[in-house]
Design a protein around this motif. Sequence first.
Motif, PDB file in Angstrom:
ATOM      1  N   CYS A  17      46.626  41.005  42.945  1.00 54.95           N
ATOM      2  CA  CYS A  17      47.263  39.690  42.898  1.00 54.95           C
ATOM      3  C   CYS A  17      47.916  39.524  41.527  1.00 54.95           C
ATOM      4  CB  CYS A  17      46.202  38.612  43.122  1.00 54.95           C
ATOM      5  SG  CYS A  17      46.827  36.929  43.034  1.00 54.95           S
ATOM      6  N   VAL A  18      49.180  39.160  41.513  1.00 60.06           N
ATOM      7  CA  VAL A  18      49.906  38.888  40.269  1.00 60.06           C
ATOM      8  C   VAL A  18      50.398  37.447  40.333  1.00 60.06           C
ATOM      9  CG1 VAL A  18      51.848  39.536  38.803  1.00 60.06           C
ATOM     10  CG2 VAL A  18      50.620  41.309  40.078  1.00 60.06           C
ATOM     11  N   ILE A  19      49.925  36.645  39.374  1.00 55.79           N
ATOM     12  CA  ILE A  19      50.294  35.232  39.332  1.00 55.79           C
ATOM     13  C   ILE A  19      51.358  35.086  38.256  1.00 55.79           C
ATOM     14  CG2 ILE A  19      49.434  32.875  39.172  1.00 55.79           C
ATOM     15  CD1 ILE A  19      46.571  34.155  39.421  1.00 55.79           C
ATOM     16  N   LYS A  20      52.567  34.722  38.664  1.00 57.04           N
ATOM     17  CA  LYS A  20      53.699  34.647  37.740  1.00 57.04           C
ATOM     18  C   LYS A  20      53.944  33.218  37.265  1.00 57.04           C
ATOM     19  CE  LYS A  20      56.122  38.683  39.464  1.00 57.04           C
ATOM     20  NZ  LYS A  20      56.117  39.395  38.216  1.00 57.04           N
ATOM     21  N   ASN A  21      54.594  33.112  36.124  1.00 55.25           N
ATOM     22  CA  ASN A  21      55.046  31.835  35.561  1.00 55.25           C
ATOM     23  C   ASN A  21      53.908  30.854  35.277  1.00 55.25           C
ATOM     24  OD1 ASN A  21      57.807  32.660  35.764  1.00 55.25           O
ATOM     25  ND2 ASN A  21      57.689  32.226  37.947  1.00 55.25           N
ATOM     26  N   SER A  85      44.881  42.554  29.034  1.00 60.61           N
ATOM     27  CA  SER A  85      43.995  41.402  29.237  1.00 60.61           C
ATOM     28  C   SER A  85      44.313  40.653  30.529  1.00 60.61           C
ATOM     29  CB  SER A  85      44.100  40.440  28.053  1.00 60.61           C
ATOM     30  OG  SER A  85      43.576  41.052  26.896  1.00 60.61           O
ATOM     31  N   GLY A  86      45.322  41.078  31.237  1.00 57.84           N
ATOM     32  CA  GLY A  86      45.624  40.478  32.532  1.00 57.84           C
ATOM     33  C   GLY A  86      46.158  39.065  32.455  1.00 57.84           C
ATOM     34  N   GLY A  87      46.852  38.725  31.372  1.00 57.11           N
ATOM     35  CA  GLY A  87      47.473  37.409  31.270  1.00 57.11           C
ATOM     36  C   GLY A  87      46.550  36.323  30.752  1.00 57.11           C
ATOM     37  N   THR A  88      45.416  36.722  30.202  1.00 59.48           N
ATOM     38  CA  THR A  88      44.485  35.742  29.635  1.00 59.48           C
ATOM     39  C   THR A  88      44.016  36.227  28.270  1.00 59.48           C
ATOM     40  OG1 THR A  88      42.456  36.718  30.545  1.00 59.48           O
ATOM     41  CG2 THR A  88      43.650  35.154  31.948  1.00 59.48           C
ATOM     42  N   LEU A  89      43.770  35.297  27.385  1.00 61.26           N
ATOM     43  CA  LEU A  89      43.212  35.608  26.061  1.00 61.26           C
ATOM     44  C   LEU A  89      42.258  34.486  25.680  1.00 61.26           C
ATOM     45  CD1 LEU A  89      46.438  36.763  24.169  1.00 61.26           C
ATOM     46  CD2 LEU A  89      44.524  38.207  24.845  1.00 61.26           C
ATOM     47  N   GLY A  90      41.029  34.840  25.344  1.00 61.24           N
ATOM     48  CA  GLY A  90      40.071  33.840  24.893  1.00 61.24           C
ATOM     49  C   GLY A  90      39.780  32.744  25.902  1.00 61.24           C
ATOM     50  N   GLY A  91      39.855  33.062  27.195  1.00 69.54           N
ATOM     51  CA  GLY A  91      39.573  32.073  28.236  1.00 69.54           C
ATOM     52  C   GLY A  91      40.769  31.259  28.672  1.00 69.54           C
ATOM     53  N   GLY A  95      50.424  33.128  29.095  1.00 77.05           N
ATOM     54  CA  GLY A  95      51.847  33.016  29.410  1.00 77.05           C
ATOM     55  C   GLY A  95      52.371  34.281  30.068  1.00 77.05           C
ATOM     56  N   ALA A  96      51.616  35.385  29.942  1.00 77.89           N
ATOM     57  CA  ALA A  96      51.972  36.625  30.643  1.00 77.89           C
ATOM     58  C   ALA A  96      51.489  36.500  32.094  1.00 77.89           C
ATOM     59  CB  ALA A  96      51.313  37.822  29.967  1.00 77.89           C
ATOM     60  N   ASP A  97      51.978  37.373  32.967  1.00 78.94           N
ATOM     61  CA  ASP A  97      51.508  37.373  34.351  1.00 78.94           C
ATOM     62  C   ASP A  97      49.997  37.568  34.377  1.00 78.94           C
ATOM     63  OD1 ASP A  97      54.147  37.205  35.157  1.00 78.94           O
ATOM     64  OD2 ASP A  97      54.282  39.311  35.782  1.00 78.94           O
ATOM     65  N   ILE A  98      49.305  36.773  35.179  1.00 71.80           N
ATOM     66  CA  ILE A  98      47.867  36.986  35.365  1.00 71.80           C
ATOM     67  C   ILE A  98      47.722  38.026  36.465  1.00 71.80           C
ATOM     68  CG2 ILE A  98      45.664  35.966  36.059  1.00 71.80           C
ATOM     69  CD1 ILE A  98      46.597  33.337  34.820  1.00 71.80           C
ATOM     70  N   CYS A  99      47.153  39.171  36.096  1.00 72.41           N
ATOM     71  CA  CYS A  99      47.016  40.292  37.019  1.00 72.41           C
ATOM     72  C   CYS A  99      45.541  40.517  37.318  1.00 72.41           C
ATOM     73  CB  CYS A  99      47.595  41.565  36.407  1.00 72.41           C
ATOM     74  SG  CYS A  99      49.328  41.395  35.948  1.00 72.41           S
ATOM     75  N   LEU A 100      45.190  40.506  38.614  1.00 73.92           N
ATOM     76  CA  LEU A 100      43.802  40.735  38.991  1.00 73.92           C
ATOM     77  C   LEU A 100      43.722  41.530  40.277  1.00 73.92           C
ATOM     78  CD1 LEU A 100      42.648  38.095  41.189  1.00 73.92           C
ATOM     79  CD2 LEU A 100      43.911  37.097  39.325  1.00 73.92           C
ATOM     80  N   ARG A 101      42.572  42.130  40.470  1.00 78.38           N
ATOM     81  CA  ARG A 101      42.303  42.893  41.685  1.00 78.38           C
ATOM     82  C   ARG A 101      40.979  42.403  42.265  1.00 78.38           C
ATOM     83  NH1 ARG A 101      44.528  45.559  38.071  1.00 78.38           N
ATOM     84  NH2 ARG A 101      42.661  46.280  37.036  1.00 78.38           N
ATOM     85  N   ILE A 102      40.934  42.316  43.591  1.00 79.25           N
ATOM     86  CA  ILE A 102      39.757  41.834  44.295  1.00 79.25           C
ATOM     87  C   ILE A 102      39.289  42.951  45.223  1.00 79.25           C
ATOM     88  CG2 ILE A 102      38.826  39.991  45.748  1.00 79.25           C
ATOM     89  CD1 ILE A 102      42.202  39.342  44.476  1.00 79.25           C
ATOM     90  N   ALA A 103      37.997  43.311  45.127  1.00 78.28           N
ATOM     91  CA  ALA A 103      37.417  44.379  45.950  1.00 78.28           C
ATOM     92  C   ALA A 103      36.663  43.776  47.129  1.00 78.28           C
ATOM     93  CB  ALA A 103      36.463  45.222  45.109  1.00 78.28           C
ATOM     94  N   PHE A 104      36.964  44.280  48.314  1.00 79.43           N
ATOM     95  CA  PHE A 104      36.309  43.843  49.546  1.00 79.43           C
ATOM     96  C   PHE A 104      35.481  44.989  50.114  1.00 79.43           C
ATOM     97  CE2 PHE A 104      39.792  40.972  49.077  1.00 79.43           C
ATOM     98  CZ  PHE A 104      39.397  39.788  49.672  1.00 79.43           C
ATOM     99  N   LYS A 105      34.270  44.696  50.520  1.00 72.55           N
ATOM    100  CA  LYS A 105      33.415  45.711  51.133  1.00 72.55           C
ATOM    101  C   LYS A 105      33.811  45.904  52.595  1.00 72.55           C
ATOM    102  CE  LYS A 105      29.537  42.964  52.847  1.00 72.55           C
ATOM    103  NZ  LYS A 105      29.350  43.543  54.149  1.00 72.55           N
ATOM    104  N   PRO A 106      33.416  47.015  53.184  1.00 69.07           N
ATOM    105  CA  PRO A 106      33.661  47.190  54.616  1.00 69.07           C
ATOM    106  C   PRO A 106      32.910  46.138  55.420  1.00 69.07           C
ATOM    107  CG  PRO A 106      33.002  49.258  53.598  1.00 69.07           C
ATOM    108  CD  PRO A 106      32.773  48.184  52.579  1.00 69.07           C
ATOM    109  N   THR A 107      33.458  45.763  56.560  1.00 64.24           N
ATOM    110  CA  THR A 107      32.802  44.812  57.450  1.00 64.24           C
ATOM    111  C   THR A 107      31.463  45.390  57.889  1.00 64.24           C
ATOM    112  OG1 THR A 107      35.012  44.298  58.262  1.00 64.24           O
ATOM    113  CG2 THR A 107      33.177  43.439  59.529  1.00 64.24           C
TER     114      THR A 107
END
Length: 166
Positions: A17-21, A85-91, A95-107
């Motif tokens: 997931c990339v959160i822009k602006n 840092s994925g678009g975050t610094l110190g909590g 202002g940069a894109d917030i970049c994150l990845r989410i892991a899902f287990k198998p059903t």
Amino acid sequence: VKKAKENNDSLGGRITCVIKNVPPGLGEPVFDKITSRLGASLLSLNAVKGVEFGAGFQGTTLRGSESNDEIGMDADKVVFKSNNSGGTLGGLSSGADICLRIAFKPTATIGKKQRTIDKKGNATELEARGRHDPCVVPRAVPIVKALVSLVISDFIMIDKLSRFSE
């Protein structure tokens, strides 16, 4: 996914997931970090087993000199030369894109026989019947998008309200 379904099995997966602006300064440095609110909300989704920002776990292999996001200017705008840092610094959002990845287990509910125990503790087998997704990741994409939008919207509203009350 089709092969897993044919074999009455399931698969996990990841969503990037990339959160822009996102405006800089959203969040709090300690108890209400933007990463903790995003992480907590995403971890509340069924089958989610992990959330990582920026370089994530791979970032643990870097030295501070490699990991730090160098800041510079482009015309009259502050820019980051990397985004470990994925678009975050110190909590806070940087202002940069917030970049994150989410892991899902198998059903967990699959059509293959699985060993388990009954309510008395006796060994038995369970074979689930009915319709079950072999992978929840495709269905989770719009949910992740909506949830992330809500968290960012909350922070924007909190920021606007705090500026209004000053």
